[in-house]
Design a protein around this motif. Structure first.
Motif, PDB file in Angstrom:
ATOM      1  N   ILE A  51       0.823  -1.206   0.000  1.00 43.82           N
ATOM      2  CA  ILE A  51       0.000   0.000   0.000  1.00 43.82           C
ATOM      3  C   ILE A  51       0.858   1.258   0.000  1.00 43.82           C
ATOM      4  CG2 ILE A  51      -0.262   0.140   2.528  1.00 43.82           C
ATOM      5  CD1 ILE A  51      -2.934   0.876  -0.191  1.00 43.82           C
ATOM      6  N   LEU A  52       2.000   1.228   0.700  1.00 47.37           N
ATOM      7  CA  LEU A  52       2.890   2.394   0.712  1.00 47.37           C
ATOM      8  C   LEU A  52       3.421   2.693  -0.683  1.00 47.37           C
ATOM      9  CD1 LEU A  52       4.967   1.779   3.964  1.00 47.37           C
ATOM     10  CD2 LEU A  52       3.278   3.567   3.584  1.00 47.37           C
ATOM     11  N   ILE A  53       3.820   1.641  -1.391  1.00 48.91           N
ATOM     12  CA  ILE A  53       4.375   1.829  -2.734  1.00 48.91           C
ATOM     13  C   ILE A  53       3.283   2.247  -3.710  1.00 48.91           C
ATOM     14  CG2 ILE A  53       5.542   0.672  -4.646  1.00 48.91           C
ATOM     15  CD1 ILE A  53       6.912  -1.099  -2.502  1.00 48.91           C
ATOM     16  N   LYS A  54       2.125   1.590  -3.629  1.00 50.55           N
ATOM     17  CA  LYS A  54       1.017   1.943  -4.515  1.00 50.55           C
ATOM     18  C   LYS A  54       0.596   3.390  -4.310  1.00 50.55           C
ATOM     19  CE  LYS A  54      -3.524   0.302  -6.037  1.00 50.55           C
ATOM     20  NZ  LYS A  54      -4.572  -0.726  -5.846  1.00 50.55           N
ATOM     21  N   ASN A  84      -0.594  15.527  -1.155  1.00 51.39           N
ATOM     22  CA  ASN A  84      -1.488  14.489  -1.672  1.00 51.39           C
ATOM     23  C   ASN A  84      -2.039  13.568  -0.588  1.00 51.39           C
ATOM     24  OD1 ASN A  84      -1.141  15.287  -4.369  1.00 51.39           O
ATOM     25  ND2 ASN A  84       0.688  14.036  -4.603  1.00 51.39           N
ATOM     26  N   ASN A  85      -1.767  13.873   0.678  1.00 50.16           N
ATOM     27  CA  ASN A  85      -2.141  12.953   1.756  1.00 50.16           C
ATOM     28  C   ASN A  85      -3.629  12.606   1.768  1.00 50.16           C
ATOM     29  OD1 ASN A  85       0.408  12.520   2.710  1.00 50.16           O
ATOM     30  ND2 ASN A  85       0.211  13.798   4.527  1.00 50.16           N
ATOM     31  N   ASP A  86      -4.477  13.574   1.427  1.00 48.59           N
ATOM     32  CA  ASP A  86      -5.917  13.331   1.459  1.00 48.59           C
ATOM     33  C   ASP A  86      -6.370  12.365   0.372  1.00 48.59           C
ATOM     34  OD1 ASP A  86      -6.123  15.059   3.582  1.00 48.59           O
ATOM     35  OD2 ASP A  86      -6.822  16.760   2.389  1.00 48.59           O
ATOM     36  N   ARG A  87      -5.502  12.084  -0.587  1.00 48.66           N
ATOM     37  CA  ARG A  87      -5.852  11.209  -1.711  1.00 48.66           C
ATOM     38  C   ARG A  87      -5.273   9.810  -1.558  1.00 48.66           C
ATOM     39  NH1 ARG A  87      -3.848  14.403  -6.833  1.00 48.66           N
ATOM     40  NH2 ARG A  87      -4.844  12.628  -7.886  1.00 48.66           N
ATOM     41  N   LEU A  88      -4.579   9.555  -0.458  1.00 46.14           N
ATOM     42  CA  LEU A  88      -3.935   8.258  -0.280  1.00 46.14           C
ATOM     43  C   LEU A  88      -4.901   7.237   0.301  1.00 46.14           C
ATOM     44  CD1 LEU A  88      -0.467   9.349   1.165  1.00 46.14           C
ATOM     45  CD2 LEU A  88      -1.191   9.138  -1.228  1.00 46.14           C
ATOM     46  N   VAL A  89      -4.698   5.991  -0.090  1.00 45.95           N
ATOM     47  CA  VAL A  89      -5.494   4.884   0.450  1.00 45.95           C
ATOM     48  C   VAL A  89      -4.967   4.565   1.840  1.00 45.95           C
ATOM     49  CG1 VAL A  89      -6.164   2.474   0.166  1.00 45.95           C
ATOM     50  CG2 VAL A  89      -5.884   3.957  -1.858  1.00 45.95           C
ATOM     51  N   PRO A  90      -5.813   4.569   2.875  1.00 43.34           N
ATOM     52  CA  PRO A  90      -5.335   4.274   4.237  1.00 43.34           C
ATOM     53  C   PRO A  90      -4.793   2.855   4.346  1.00 43.34           C
ATOM     54  CG  PRO A  90      -7.541   5.240   4.263  1.00 43.34           C
ATOM     55  CD  PRO A  90      -7.254   4.881   2.845  1.00 43.34           C
TER      56      PRO A  90
END
Length: 217
Positions: A51-54, A84-90
């Motif tokens: 998830i971090l890489i994606k 872009n933090n608000d667009r990241l998948v948790p």
């Protein structure tokens, strides 16, 4: 074996996802001090580092070094942009092992809260992973990846570069290129907030601290 001049550096994209995940599983996780101390096994983790890489590759802020003669990926610098933090998948911690949870908790502890509050701006680049295949070590590749990341950060309008140094080597290398210490935890003093244990007290020398470092652009 390729020399530095026989490498090609380029932006990593979503198309590189599987390749970068495999690289981190092979060349980063087994050697990174926190993962090694917690006995994290790449094959056991369903969520990390996927998830971090994606979350990072689509941002046009990560760089790979490729061997011109073989096309092999030989080093990566995976970065994420604060804006872009608000667009990241948790991250879904239920998909990670208890061993990885220990690593995640000390990483949260060293950050000390939301990074935009810690450094005073959301216009920052966070270095997530830097890793070099040991067959290509001692050629200045990691330093070149930092340099190129800084250029990218400027292009994205970043004002700060942020890195977590879990080992003494990364700490020294970041100091040499202008990063300043803003937080530090000694491994033998750190108490896990959930278990009450000191999971990293027996960290192998010379790794004695985890540090949060920042460079102002």
């Amino acid at each position: 074996m390729a020399s530095k001049t026989e490498l090609t550096y380029r932006l990593l994209t979503d198309e590189d996802l599987d390749r970068v995940i495999k690289f981190i599983q092979t060349h980063f996780i087994p050697f990174e001090p926190l993962s090694a101390a917690a006995n994290v096994k790449a094959e056991e983790e369903k969520e990390f580092p996927h998830i971090l890489i994606k979350n990072s590759l689509w941002q046009a802020a990560s760089i790979g070094a490729f061997d011109n003669s073989t096309g092999e990926l030989c080093a990566v610098r995976v970065n994420s942009l604060g804006k872009n933090n608000d667009r990241l998948v948790p991250e879904d911690e239920s998909m990670s092992t208890a061993k990885m949870h220990k690593v995640q908790r000390i990483l949260r502890a060293i950050k000390g809260g939301m990074l935009k509050n810690v450094v005073g701006t959301e216009n920052y680049m966070e270095h997530i992973f830097v890793s070099v295949n040991q067959a290509y070590a001692k050629r200045g590749i990691a330093t070149e990846l930092y340099r190129r990341s800084e250029l990218l950060a400027n292009q994205h309008g970043c004002k700060k570069l942020i890195a977590i140094c879990s080992n003494s080597y990364t700490r020294r290398s970041t100091e040499k290129i202008g990063y300043k210490l803003i937080n530090e935890i000694k491994y033998d003093n750190y108490i896990d907030e959930v278990t009450g244990e000191k999971p990293f007290a027996n960290m192998k020398t010379p790794h004695s601290t985890i540090s949060l470092v920042v460079k102002t652009l």
